[in-house]
Design a protein around this motif. Structure first.
Motif, short mmCIF file in Angstrom:
data_model
loop_
_atom_site.label_atom_id
_atom_site.label_comp_id
_atom_site.label_asym_id
_atom_site.label_seq_id
_atom_site.Cartn_x
_atom_site.Cartn_y
_atom_site.Cartn_z
N TYR A 58 0.95 4.27 -2.65
CA TYR A 58 0.89 5.65 -2.15
C TYR A 58 1.96 6.52 -2.81
O TYR A 58 1.69 7.64 -3.24
CB TYR A 58 1.06 5.63 -0.63
CG TYR A 58 1.22 6.99 0.02
CD1 TYR A 58 0.10 7.78 0.29
CD2 TYR A 58 2.48 7.48 0.35
CE1 TYR A 58 0.23 9.02 0.89
CE2 TYR A 58 2.62 8.72 0.95
CZ TYR A 58 1.49 9.49 1.22
OH TYR A 58 1.65 10.72 1.81
N GLY A 118 -0.39 7.97 -5.48
CA GLY A 118 -1.12 8.83 -4.54
C GLY A 118 -0.27 9.99 -4.09
O GLY A 118 0.34 10.69 -4.89
N SER A 166 -5.41 7.07 -1.20
CA SER A 166 -4.11 6.43 -1.00
C SER A 166 -3.69 6.49 0.47
O SER A 166 -3.05 5.56 0.98
CB SER A 166 -3.06 7.09 -1.88
OG SER A 166 -2.80 8.43 -1.48
N THR A 168 0.83 -1.21 0.00
CA THR A 168 0.00 0.00 0.00
C THR A 168 0.87 1.26 0.00
O THR A 168 0.47 2.28 -0.57
CB THR A 168 -0.94 0.01 1.22
OG1 THR A 168 -0.17 -0.15 2.43
CG2 THR A 168 -1.96 -1.11 1.13
#
Length: 498
Positions: free
Chosen positions: A102, A106, A113, A98
């Protein structure tokens, strides 16, 4: 899949690999690779994510860690140590994945995000409870197997007596390898952040590789029933070379076939060898019953303190009393003392050499427990007193707050870090040694370690919550930590090994 791997390793690995010591080293290497990534991510979270996202993700980690510890022992007992450890390690990859999304797609201003990073932290927290509970059960079972093998060796060779307990030695070995992850993670981050002040996809790609290597190492762990002692292996080889026909009369394996195996005697592993026959309700009841026992009630504050202490020590104290470049050196000191403390205390707790004054084994064991708790009380108190002096000087403006490694004034707070590192390893090893003495079965080991990690993780959550001085002043943080430490250690004297 896991059973096939077990059978392959059992038939194609040398005898020295199937020993409790080597398996403990392998277990340590799993944690070495995983936490070389995670320790660095957590320590530099504010720099890589920003203060708000870092606080949200770390809070999600420890909240989910705490809650999921309620069910982790049942999962470990139902599915086995290595299966849960494997998926527990993969859960650590969720935060890294993740984070990659990000950084790539993001950013600080992209809400989805940011939420994804927090969700990754929550998944990691659930996996952490599985990982640490299965680690505790595995290590305590390896120690029990080592004690069983040692008893067999002693029964056939009275000139070579060794310590009866093995938990301290193996836990010290594991903890030392585990703490090396912080040194490696610190070195990697030092080189990286020297060139680039913020996180990036490249850095987290490296961390993902570390975690996947850790997941791979879980596949080299063997169940305790497959392990054998080096001394037994040597005896077997000697007997085989002397006379195969007389093997059944000379080898101790005939007395306990689970204690070691010749190459021809390695058993075939069947599914469920590590699993509980109880249903989920009975497993959950066994875990929750620990909360109502006098034993765990007396140890609860000490367990809580082992999680509550480090947010103040490393974040509140470390970030205020050391310059940025000095913090790296202080963490090296802290973790080197963790390694030293784990080795020294582990060997001391297992050393049951008797003399005329201590002919009774149980009394000798209790005496070692008292000495360990007493020395922990002294060593940790010295660290807290040194910290209190720094807090007093800072409050009254008697000295500069942040000390640099080039200044002689850095010595007193550095000694505080050194004492805290040794004391932390001391009480961590002691806690596992105590649990190993209180409980015999692997299922009870999982429940007890799950309880320990639940209380410890809750302490860490509370400690991080009170780090902002707007919630609890610096001196008050030290005072609360010291009170928990003194009262918790005092109550622990009421629950010594049987």
């Amino acid at each position: 899949m896991f059973t096939r791997i077990d059978n392959f390793l059992a038939h194609h690995t040398p005898s020295w690999y199937r020993t409790p010591t080597i398996q403990t080293i392998t277990l340590g290497l799993v944690f070495f690779w995983v936490f070389a990534a995670f320790t660095t991510i957590q320590f530099y979270a504010a720099s890589t994510y920003g203060a708000d996202l870092a606080a949200d993700s770390v809070s999600a980690v420890y909240f989910c860690f705490t809650v999921s510890c309620l069910v982790a022992p049942s999962v470990v007992n139902k599915f086995g140590c290595r299966v849960t450890m494997f998926f527990g390690v993969l859960a650590y990859a969720s935060l890294v994945l993740t984070s990659l999304i990000y950084f790539l797609y993001g950013g600080p201003d992209v809400i989805w995000s940011r939420r994804m990073v927090v969700a990754g932290g929550a998944i990691l927290g659930c996996g952490a409870s599985l990982l640490w509970t299965s680690q505790g059960r595995s290590l305590l079972q390896y120690a029990s197997k080592a004690e069983e093998l040692n008893d067999l060796d002693y029964a056939h060779d009275t000139s070579n007596k060794k310590s009866k307990t093995q938990t301290g030695r193996l836990m010290g070995l594991f903890w030392s390898i585990f703490q090396c992850s912080a040194l490696v993670g610190g070195a990697v981050s030092f080189r990286y952040f020297n060139k680039k002040p913020e996180g990036s996809a490249a850095l987290y790609g490296l961390f993902l590789g570390f975690i996947l290597i850790g997941a791979l190492f879980t596949q080299f762990l063997l169940p305790p029933s497959m392990l054998k002692g080096i001394e037994l292996s040597n005896k077997i080889q000697h007997v085989k070379s002397t006379s195969c026909a007389s093997l059944s009369e000379q080898t101790p394996l005939m007395f306990n076939v689970d204690s070691g195996y010749t190459d021809e005697q390695v058993p075939t592993v069947s599914d469920g060898v590590d699993e509980s026959n109880q249903n989920w309700t009975e497993e959950a009841r066994g875990t929750f019953q620990l909360f109502s026992t006098k034993r765990m009630a007396c140890l609860l504050l000490l367990f809580f303190y082992t999680g509550f202490n480090q947010p103040y020590q490393q974040a509140t104290f470390g970030n205020r009393f050391f310059t940025r470049r000095t913090i790296g050196a202080e963490l090296i000191i802290f973790h080197l003392m963790e390694i030293l403390g784990a080795i020294v205390v582990g060997r001391f707790l297992d050393d049951d050499k008797q003399d005329e004054r201590t002919p009774n084994q149980s009394l000798c064991k209790k005496a070692r427990a008292k000495l360990c708790l007493g020395s922990f009380l002294i060593i940790n108190s010295v660290g807290n007193i040194l910290a209190a002096v720094q807090e007093y000087n800072a409050k009254h403006g008697a000295s500069s707050t942040a000390h640099d490694i080039s200044s002689v004034t850095v010595i007193p707070p550095s000694f505080a870090f050194a004492f805290w590192g040794f004391a932390d390893a001391q009480i961590q090893v002691y806690s596992y040694w105590l649990i190993g003495g209180f409980y015999d079965s692997g299922h009870d080991h999982a429940r007890a370690v799950g309880f320990y990690k639940l209380v410890q993780s809750f302490g860490t959550s509370v400690g991080y919550y009170f780090i902002p001085v707007s919630r609890l002043a610096e001196v008050s943080q030290l005072l609360v930590s010291s009170l928990l430490f003194v009262i918790g250690t005092g109550l622990a004297f009421a629950q010594l090994p049987p």
